[in-house]
Design a protein around this motif. Sequence first.
Motif, short mmCIF file in Angstrom:
data_model
loop_
_atom_site.label_atom_id
_atom_site.label_comp_id
_atom_site.label_asym_id
_atom_site.label_seq_id
_atom_site.Cartn_x
_atom_site.Cartn_y
_atom_site.Cartn_z
N VAL A 9 -4.11 1.82 -5.50
CA VAL A 9 -2.97 1.48 -4.56
C VAL A 9 -3.08 2.62 -3.58
N LEU A 10 -2.65 1.93 -2.33
CA LEU A 10 -2.41 2.79 -1.30
C LEU A 10 -0.77 2.45 -0.81
N ASP A 11 -0.16 3.64 -0.69
CA ASP A 11 1.24 3.49 -0.41
C ASP A 11 1.87 4.07 0.77
N LEU A 12 2.21 3.50 1.75
CA LEU A 12 2.91 3.97 2.82
C LEU A 12 4.41 4.29 2.77
N ILE A 13 4.98 3.90 1.73
CA ILE A 13 6.40 3.94 1.32
C ILE A 13 7.23 2.97 2.50
N PRO A 14 7.22 1.55 2.42
CA PRO A 14 7.95 1.00 3.47
C PRO A 14 9.39 0.85 3.15
N VAL A 15 9.94 0.99 4.45
CA VAL A 15 11.62 1.19 4.69
C VAL A 15 11.93 -0.08 5.22
N ARG A 16 12.80 -0.88 4.49
CA ARG A 16 13.45 -2.02 4.83
C ARG A 16 14.86 -1.85 5.62
N SER A 17 15.11 -2.85 6.13
CA SER A 17 16.53 -2.60 7.16
C SER A 17 17.60 -2.54 6.00
N GLY A 18 18.26 -1.27 6.25
CA GLY A 18 19.49 -1.06 5.43
C GLY A 18 19.12 -0.17 4.34
N GLN A 19 17.82 0.28 4.22
CA GLN A 19 17.64 0.86 2.99
C GLN A 19 17.19 2.64 3.56
N SER A 20 17.88 3.46 2.58
CA SER A 20 17.68 4.82 2.87
C SER A 20 16.22 5.32 2.34
N SER A 21 15.86 6.50 2.90
CA SER A 21 14.59 7.11 2.68
C SER A 21 14.63 7.53 0.97
N ALA A 22 15.68 7.83 0.51
CA ALA A 22 15.62 8.00 -0.95
C ALA A 22 15.34 6.80 -1.77
N GLN A 23 16.06 5.78 -1.15
CA GLN A 23 15.85 4.38 -1.89
C GLN A 23 14.36 3.98 -1.97
N ALA A 24 13.77 4.10 -0.74
CA ALA A 24 12.45 3.71 -0.54
C ALA A 24 11.59 4.74 -1.40
N MET A 25 11.74 5.80 -1.51
CA MET A 25 10.86 6.71 -2.15
C MET A 25 11.20 6.45 -3.64
N SER A 26 12.37 6.25 -4.35
CA SER A 26 12.68 5.77 -5.53
C SER A 26 11.92 4.63 -6.01
N ALA A 27 11.78 3.54 -5.05
CA ALA A 27 11.21 2.59 -5.16
C ALA A 27 9.42 2.66 -5.32
N SER A 28 9.04 3.72 -4.38
CA SER A 28 7.51 3.91 -4.58
C SER A 28 7.16 4.63 -5.84
N VAL A 29 8.19 5.53 -6.39
CA VAL A 29 7.66 6.22 -7.87
C VAL A 29 7.71 5.31 -8.93
N ALA A 30 8.69 4.30 -8.78
CA ALA A 30 8.75 3.34 -9.85
C ALA A 30 7.18 2.37 -9.65
N LEU A 31 7.03 2.09 -8.61
CA LEU A 31 5.62 1.43 -8.40
C LEU A 31 4.72 2.23 -9.08
N ALA A 32 4.42 3.38 -8.67
CA ALA A 32 3.42 4.32 -9.12
C ALA A 32 3.37 4.34 -10.59
#
Length: 362
Positions: A9-32
Amino acid sequence: MASPLRLSVLDLIPVRSGQSSAQAMSASVALARLADRLGYERYWFAEHHNMPAVASTTPPVLIASVAAQTDRIRVGSGGVMLPNHAPLVVAEQFAALEALAPGRIDLGIGRAPGSDPVITQLLRITGPTADVDRFPDHIGDILALLHPGGAALRMTSGNEYTVHATPSAGGVPTLWLLGSSDYSAQLAAQLGLPYVFAYHFSGDGIERALELYRTGYQPSEQHPTPQTFLTLNASVAPTEDEALSRALPQMRAMARMRTGRPLTALESVDASASAPTDTAVTGLVEAMRRRWVIGSPDAAADAIRDLSTRYGVDEVMISPISGSREDEPFDSTPGREQTLELMAGALLTDSASSRELSASRP
């Protein structure tokens, strides 16, 4: 008998509209953590800067977090953009990561800036940007600094000064060169290093690059034979329609970037579906659709097997680019999780065997 296909897996940690960096990183850690459980080989973070839709600015920090929260998957950079950093700092960071997670750290290195010219100047403010021309020397420096014996510097007095990335290295991370050009392939071959072709970024020239790498490969002590894989963008869902709708936010973002339009956080799946028609964007989206893996599990698995066979690789690293719907939580990424789950079900059918294989590989 052909080697079993490995997935990473390659992860760029995508950030969607309305999402904070903390939420995006939390989502990526869960994905890992999910990738770890599913039997994926490795999980890499890219380095990009000053992009509203990308939160992967500091691979070493992200690697440390994920390594601490997973059990067996290899974790690394895809990659560290070396001209932005002093070789000693990179060596020290990844030597420390190797000490924290022995045998599980990959150091993927590239020479692209990972951002626009202004940010590149800020990143390299303490040194000339011409240092990119010394990329091969800096790779050699890192290899020497990571070696348990360290590197010896000859002073003007004639004396030698020994430098170690860590005081007492018990192991070293595996170093990979990343690229999408003849240059990176030839340098990896010359240095006897594993090589990754960035097919997710541009598939042009892959046949020539891999041929140059394999035919010019100079065996090294750590890597007696050439080792390579490719990266690709993927969106997988129960149906092709859903996979395409999930992929559209990322494709539209890429199209905007390539047409010089202002960068924004990723649209939701809903917003992409209702966006006004734009001829320039639509044309680029169609071109991406032909190159990216977008479809149902069986169709996606067939496409990945075909790429693996065509280019002679036994590992494929997917960048799960599936977007989120507006009603989905910000601290998780259901579309990307679905892509990993469906791909694992289609290609990693024996998870126990996959884990045993991963544990035995460098």
